[in-house]
Design an enzyme around this catalytic site. Structure first.
Site, PDB file in Angstrom:
ATOM      1  N   ASP A  24      -1.959  13.201  64.244  1.00 24.02           N
ATOM      2  CA  ASP A  24      -1.160  14.320  64.738  1.00 24.02           C
ATOM      3  C   ASP A  24      -2.125  15.259  65.468  1.00 24.02           C
ATOM      4  O   ASP A  24      -3.316  15.282  65.164  1.00 24.02           O
ATOM      5  CB  ASP A  24      -0.492  15.036  63.570  1.00 24.02           C
ATOM      6  CG  ASP A  24       0.310  16.236  64.033  1.00 24.02           C
ATOM      7  OD1 ASP A  24       1.086  16.090  64.976  1.00 24.02           O
ATOM      8  OD2 ASP A  24       0.133  17.323  63.451  1.00 24.02           O
ATOM      9  N   CYS A  27       0.848  -1.205   0.000  1.00 21.71           N
ATOM     10  CA  CYS A  27       0.000   0.000   0.000  1.00 21.71           C
ATOM     11  C   CYS A  27       0.879   1.250   0.000  1.00 21.71           C
ATOM     12  O   CYS A  27       0.572   2.240  -0.679  1.00 21.71           O
ATOM     13  CB  CYS A  27      -0.902   0.028   1.225  1.00 21.71           C
ATOM     14  SG  CYS A  27      -1.893  -1.458   1.456  1.00 21.71           S
TER      15      CYS A  27
END
Length: 792
Positions: A485, A26
């Site tokens: 924390d 192609c």
């Protein structure tokens, strides 16, 4: 005499990218066709890259004519732009893939892309329908490989927007073949019962088979020719050809219709899941009213730059991340943080793109470009997380690798052993073998985990929780301990000065010197001292030679003298005797206050007490965690023992550890992990980064405006809402439950179908219904997670 002007030809060159050119012959024919155009000096096709280089005379030809010629040959062509090529560096590029509707197909596409020269890594995120490739070379080679496998592909760049509502009939490539195959099947069934020639219904059945099954055959052949593997499409095609060989035209047509219908429905449900997060991008407006250089103008968001002033009117959606420089309003931040109550915003406050201005007008100074704003980063992180393979998914993938070859081998034995060794009829057992091929692809099993993970992560993101991977989602469900924390997590993180106790000095002098040192420290407690000094209009002198002592305090020179500020332990290490201050320290600490000392090299000049109020929802959040099955809640802080005890008791924590340096928090994590606990560390994502890194899961709070927290945490709560932790645990456990349901269901259906082979009861249509039906039901079951809500 007329003057003759000679126009000399001008030569030019152009390079075209040609897509769909999938064979060398192609390419040669294309090259020859382009050379036949007038004015073409040379044409060269580079077949592997799909590029066409042309030299031409600009007087006799042009780029448009060349592109038109190439397109007339049936290929897609456009001018190649080398800026997309990667100049010798390997970098990750994301491609959006269209038509990816099967988990097994995704794995095969990944293998095919890995074979492209220059590719280092290729990872397909099936659930987000994206491909991330790290490679040397240009992207067109990747796009060609994608197209060769039967999918569409494009490079994702800049800020993405979810496409507008698209009709199911137009967006799904399987809809038309499904409708055609159904019409042909119905016509075949009707005519077969009308006493007409058998050729007429057979023709309808064959037409339905060809028109309804060509997409699957095309994709299956592309996969087989590319990587030499049998996927579900090729296995279905083989089974249909086998049924035609046996003369079972009606059943072959039924199989094609059911298979095409299953693909259409599965594509629809997967698109719903995939778009659940991308739809958030529609929350940001495409343009905004901007003041630039004193001129008001309306600009697209991708043309707005940092420091532009955006005008936001009541009811407007905020288009850009920025800082309020004028006006005040209440802003609905639900799309980012999941908060249902609007948040008051004033001068200096941060606002996010995609949030909604409720009341007043504001001017916002842009701080981030559109593609870098918080909601764009959130979506990008979520989609990256959705693509990561969870532990359960990794196990399923390993299982599936052996399942398909085993079933194909079993089908071969079913077709041969009864016939050759037991004298059974060939047609019966060949038919059973063809039916077995239809359940040889483990689609439902492979899809059982990733769709659940995607739905859960997407649901969490819409509720203001960013989960950065399936492994973290699974780990949360197994947590037994949560460590918090104190400052900014259990407490509001907005401390205020409550007491200033001078010793041999004045209150103003203590606050002024302390504020001078803290201006260089950037600590939350120091900010409270600075605000208090400014509130009392106390002059803040300049500090030099600043030195911080991590977790304890700081020292600096003010007006030529050295001063230090910090906790009592810091001063003890410097050799100060604190016996005379013990009673005062104890009184303040028993009230839950944090006490800092200020002194020079010879004496303590004063005490400053700071209080950080506990969050109003902290006690209820801890109770919800216990109800969710968390056995232990621990508070970690660098604060003193008495203050820590007061805050811990108010929050309802089981334990607390006080006076911890950052490395001490890591030690606590190691201790808990050594006791075989699954531990989450909840903090701000900055000071707690070492402890979060070693924990089972690190969770950052209030991450919407903090880039560091978004990057460092495994999971980020976009708002300061502790109650979302219990929602997260419930979501994880529900997700794991649905994954188990999916796996058990998928295996049970496969086993039941295969057991029907023993008495010879298995039919082609039953195999298709079992296989496609189980994939669809697994997907729908997983989609239930999209409806998970915080508080439900």
């Amino acid at each position: 005499m007329a003057q003759v002007i000679e126009i000399k030809p001008v030569n030019a060159a152009v390079t075209l990218q040609v897509n769909g050119m999938d064979c060398a012959d192609c390419a040669a024919k294309t090259e020859k066709a382009v050379k036949s155009l007038p004015g073409i000096h040379a044409a060269r096709v580079s077949f592997p890259q799909g590029r066409l280089e042309v030299e031409y005379d600009t007087l006799r030809s042009n780029t448009a004519a060349i592109i038109a010629k190439v397109r007339s040959l049936g290929y897609d062509a456009e001018e190649y732009r080398p800026e997309r090529a990667l100049a010798g560096t390997a970098g990750p590029i994301t491609f959006a893939i269209g038509g990816l509707d099967c988990a097994d197909c995704a794995a095969q596409l990944e293998k095919r892309i890995a074979q492209v020269p220059g590719v280092e890594t290729a990872r397909v995120n099936f659930t987000a329908s994206t491909l991330v490739v790290r490679h040397h070379g240009d992207d067109q080679a990747i796009l060609q490989a994608i197209h060769s496998m039967g999918y569409s592909g494009r490079i994702e760049e800049g800020q993405r927007r979810a496409s507008g509502p698209t009709s199911f009939w137009k967006s799904n490539k399987y809809v038309f073949p499904t409708v055609v195959s159904l019409v042909m099947l119905v016509l075949g069934l009707v005519t077969s019962r009308m006493g007409v020639s058998a050729a007429i219904p057979t023709g309808f059945f064959l037409a339905g088979i060809i028109l309804g099954g060509y997409l699957e055959l095309k994709t299956g052949l592309a996969v087989f020719l590319s990587i030499r593997e049998l996927d579900m499409n090729i296995l279905m095609s083989i089974a249909v050809v086998g049924a035609i060989f046996l003369g079972e035209f009606e059943e072959a047509a039924v199989v094609v219709f059911l298979f095409s219908l299953g693909n259409a429905l599965q594509g629809y449900t997967l698109d719903k899941t995939r778009n659940s997060i991308r739809a958030l991008m529609d929350l940001t407006p495409s343009q905004a009213l901007v003041r630039r250089g004193g001129i008001m103008m309306t600009l697209p968001v991708d043309k707005i730059i940092v420091d532009d002033l955006v005008i936001v009117r009541p009811g407007d959606k905020i288009a850009m991340d920025g800082e309020v420089v004028k006006g005040a309003s209440a802003v609905n931040q639900a799309p980012i943080t999941g908060e249902s109550i609007p948040v008051e915003k004033g001068i200096g406050d941060e606002v996010f793109a995609g949030t909604i201005n409720e009341l007043g007008s504001m001017e916002i100074r842009v701080t981030k470009l559109a593609q870098d704003n918080t909601i764009s980063r959130l979506i990008a992180m979520v989609e990256e997380a959705q693509g990561q393979r969870a532990p359960s998914q990794q196990f399923i993938d390993r299982f599936a690798r052996y399942y398909t070859p085993a079933v194909i081998m079993a089908a071969l034995l079913v077709a041969t052993v009864p016939v050759l060794l037991l004298g059974q009829p060939f047609q019966k057992w060949f038919y059973q073998a063809m039916a077995m091929l239809l359940v040889a692809c483990p689609c439902a099993l492979v899809i059982s985990t990733p769709v659940s993970i995607v739905a859960a992560i997407g649901s969490a993101a819409r509720n203001g929780v960013l989960i950065k991977g399936g492994s973290y989602l699974e780990e949360v469900g197994a947590l037994s301990v949560i460590a918090f924390d104190k400052t900014g997590t259990l407490t509001s993180g907005q401390p205020v000065v409550t007491d200033v106790v001078p010793r041999r000095s004045t209150q103003q002098e203590v606050l002024g010197i302390a504020a001078a040192i803290e201006t260089l420290a950037g600590h939350p407690l120091g900010e409270a001292i600075i605000k208090q000094a400014r509130r009392q209009q106390i002059p803040i002198p300049r500090a030099d030679h600043f030195q911080a002592v991590l977790g304890q305090g700081a020292r600096a020179e003010v007006a030529g003298r050295t001063y230090q500020i910090g906790n009592p332990r810091f001063f003890e290490t410097l050799g100060f005797q604190l016996g005379a201050l013990e009673r005062q320290l104890a009184e303040l600490q028993d009230q839950g206050k944090t006490v800092m000392l200020l002194g020079d090299d010879s004496e303590i000049m004063g005490l400053i007490a700071v209080a950080d109020e506990i969050r109003a929802n902290a006690p209820s959040a801890v109770q919800q965690l216990r109800r969710a099955g968390i056995s232990k809640v621990i508070m970690l802080t660098g604060d003193n023992e008495r203050t820590a005890q007061v805050i811990s008791e108010r929050a309802g924590a089981d334990e607390f550890r006080a006076e911890l340096l950052p490395e001490d928090k890591v030690g606590v994590m190691q201790e808990l992990l050594a006791e075989n606990y699954k531990v989450a560390m909840v903090g701000d994502g900055v000071n707690d980064a070492p402890a979060m890194a070693i924990s089972t899961v690190g969770i950052a709070m209030g991450a919407a405006g903090t880039d560091v927290a978004l990057e460092t945490a495994d999971i980020a709560l976009m708002a300061d809402d502790l109650t979302k932790l219990s929602y997260l645990i419930r979501l994880s456990r529900r997700t794991l439950g649905i994954i188990k349901q999916n796996i058990i269901f998928a295996l049970a259906v496969k086993a039941l179908i295969l057991l029907l082979v023993v008495p010879g009861w298995l039919t082609l249509w039953l195999a298709v219904v079992g296989d496609m039906g189980s994939s669809l039901l697994v997907t729908l079951n997983s989609m239930r997670l999209l409806r998970s809500r915080h508080g439900s």
